[in-house]
Design a protein around this motif. Structure first.
Motif, PDB file in Angstrom:
ATOM      1  N   THR A  79     -10.796  -7.566  -5.003  1.00 45.90           N
ATOM      2  CA  THR A  79     -10.772  -6.423  -4.099  1.00 45.90           C
ATOM      3  C   THR A  79      -9.437  -6.416  -3.373  1.00 45.90           C
ATOM      4  O   THR A  79      -8.964  -7.465  -2.937  1.00 45.90           O
ATOM      5  CB  THR A  79     -11.901  -6.501  -3.055  1.00 45.90           C
ATOM      6  OG1 THR A  79     -13.161  -6.565  -3.726  1.00 45.90           O
ATOM      7  CG2 THR A  79     -11.879  -5.297  -2.134  1.00 45.90           C
ATOM      8  N   ARG A  88      -1.575   2.324  -2.229  1.00 50.10           N
ATOM      9  CA  ARG A  88      -2.855   2.361  -2.955  1.00 50.10           C
ATOM     10  C   ARG A  88      -2.710   3.170  -4.235  1.00 50.10           C
ATOM     11  O   ARG A  88      -3.231   2.773  -5.291  1.00 50.10           O
ATOM     12  CB  ARG A  88      -3.956   2.957  -2.070  1.00 50.10           C
ATOM     13  CG  ARG A  88      -4.350   2.092  -0.902  1.00 50.10           C
ATOM     14  CD  ARG A  88      -5.690   2.515  -0.306  1.00 50.10           C
ATOM     15  NE  ARG A  88      -5.726   3.889   0.152  1.00 50.10           N
ATOM     16  CZ  ARG A  88      -5.372   4.297   1.369  1.00 50.10           C
ATOM     17  NH1 ARG A  88      -4.909   3.427   2.253  1.00 50.10           N
ATOM     18  NH2 ARG A  88      -5.474   5.580   1.709  1.00 50.10           N
ATOM     19  N   GLU A 105     -10.998  -3.475  -7.461  1.00 47.65           N
ATOM     20  CA  GLU A 105     -11.205  -2.347  -6.562  1.00 47.65           C
ATOM     21  C   GLU A 105     -10.054  -2.286  -5.570  1.00 47.65           C
ATOM     22  O   GLU A 105      -9.654  -3.315  -5.019  1.00 47.65           O
ATOM     23  CB  GLU A 105     -12.520  -2.499  -5.804  1.00 47.65           C
ATOM     24  CG  GLU A 105     -12.772  -1.400  -4.780  1.00 47.65           C
ATOM     25  CD  GLU A 105     -13.990  -1.663  -3.909  1.00 47.65           C
ATOM     26  OE1 GLU A 105     -14.337  -0.781  -3.118  1.00 47.65           O
ATOM     27  OE2 GLU A 105     -14.584  -2.766  -4.037  1.00 47.65           O
ATOM     28  N   ARG A 107      -9.032  -0.341  -2.046  1.00 52.23           N
ATOM     29  CA  ARG A 107      -9.614   0.491  -1.000  1.00 52.23           C
ATOM     30  C   ARG A 107      -8.713   0.488   0.233  1.00 52.23           C
ATOM     31  O   ARG A 107      -7.872  -0.392   0.403  1.00 52.23           O
ATOM     32  CB  ARG A 107     -11.001  -0.021  -0.615  1.00 52.23           C
ATOM     33  CG  ARG A 107     -10.994  -1.453  -0.114  1.00 52.23           C
ATOM     34  CD  ARG A 107     -12.262  -1.798   0.661  1.00 52.23           C
ATOM     35  NE  ARG A 107     -13.435  -1.886  -0.204  1.00 52.23           N
ATOM     36  CZ  ARG A 107     -14.649  -2.149   0.253  1.00 52.23           C
ATOM     37  NH1 ARG A 107     -14.844  -2.317   1.560  1.00 52.23           N
ATOM     38  NH2 ARG A 107     -15.675  -2.242  -0.570  1.00 52.23           N
TER      39      ARG A 107
END
Length: 209
Positions: A79, A88, A105, A107
């Protein structure tokens, strides 16, 4: 109204929007430049971590995602929390396949606000972000919270045994390095400061587990 960027704990001024906290077109350019300038540091930290087989990893502030790719080679799941929208976007574009497979992931988030549950990762790593956090203690406290028993935290900053010419203006004074070490020692039973060729590295472990 735009939200003002908070000052970093080391300087008392807001991080710049080119390379420290990239924003806008200039930030995207800075992120692409970081891929080249910081690659050696990312590889040194990946080597220090070694294989992460079966482990869940959190990277704080991955920028354009160079280290993400290295972590994803062996970790069970990675993550990434990144406050910069532009970074991002670069990281997601670079690792679209791993994201689609559910192995990675990316975020929105920051050191002091990861958005992860308690005790949800085995390893936390952050390269070249700790000095630009708004609140050192809040960041360390949050990263301690998300680590599982027996977890491992790595914070790295420019420096090491032979810092590059480009990174020399970014080196931290000893009193600031000591503040990082003290913040870690207040929360972890096992803390040490080491140096790779290009990085000053703080390692903290929760020896329980």
């Amino acid at each position: 109204m735009a939200v003002a960027t908070p000052p970093s704990w080391t300087t008392g001024t807001a991080p710049n929007s080119f390379a420290a906290l990239p924003a806008g077109r200039l930030g995207t350019l800075g992120g692409r430049l970081m891929r080249l300038l910081n690659r050696a540091q990312q590889r040194e930290i990946a080597h220090l971590l070694g294989p992460l087989t079966g482990l869940d990893v959190l990277e704080v502030g991955p920028g354009p995602g160079v280290l993400l790719g290295l972590l994803g080679r062996t970790a069970r799941h990675v993550t990434a929390v990144e406050p910069s929208r532009e970074m991002r976007a670069l990281a997601i574009r670079a690792h679209a396949g791993a994201i689609a497979d559910g192995r990675l992931e990316v975020r929105a988030g920051a050191a002091a606000a990861t958005g992860l549950p308690d005790a949800s990762v085995d390893v936390v790593v952050s390269v070249n972000t700790v000095a630009i956090w708004p609140d050192l203690d809040a960041g360390v406290e949050e990263l301690r919270r998300v680590l599982r028993p027996g977890g491992w935290l790595i914070l790295s900053w420019h420096g090491g045994e032979r810092p590059s010419r480009a990174s020399r203006p970014l080196l931290l004074r000893e009193e600031l390095l000591q503040r990082i070490e003290d913040a870690l020692r207040a929360r972890f039973p096992d803390v040490r400061r080491t140096a790779t060729r290009r990085c000053t590295v703080f390692e903290a472990r929760d020896t329980a587990g």
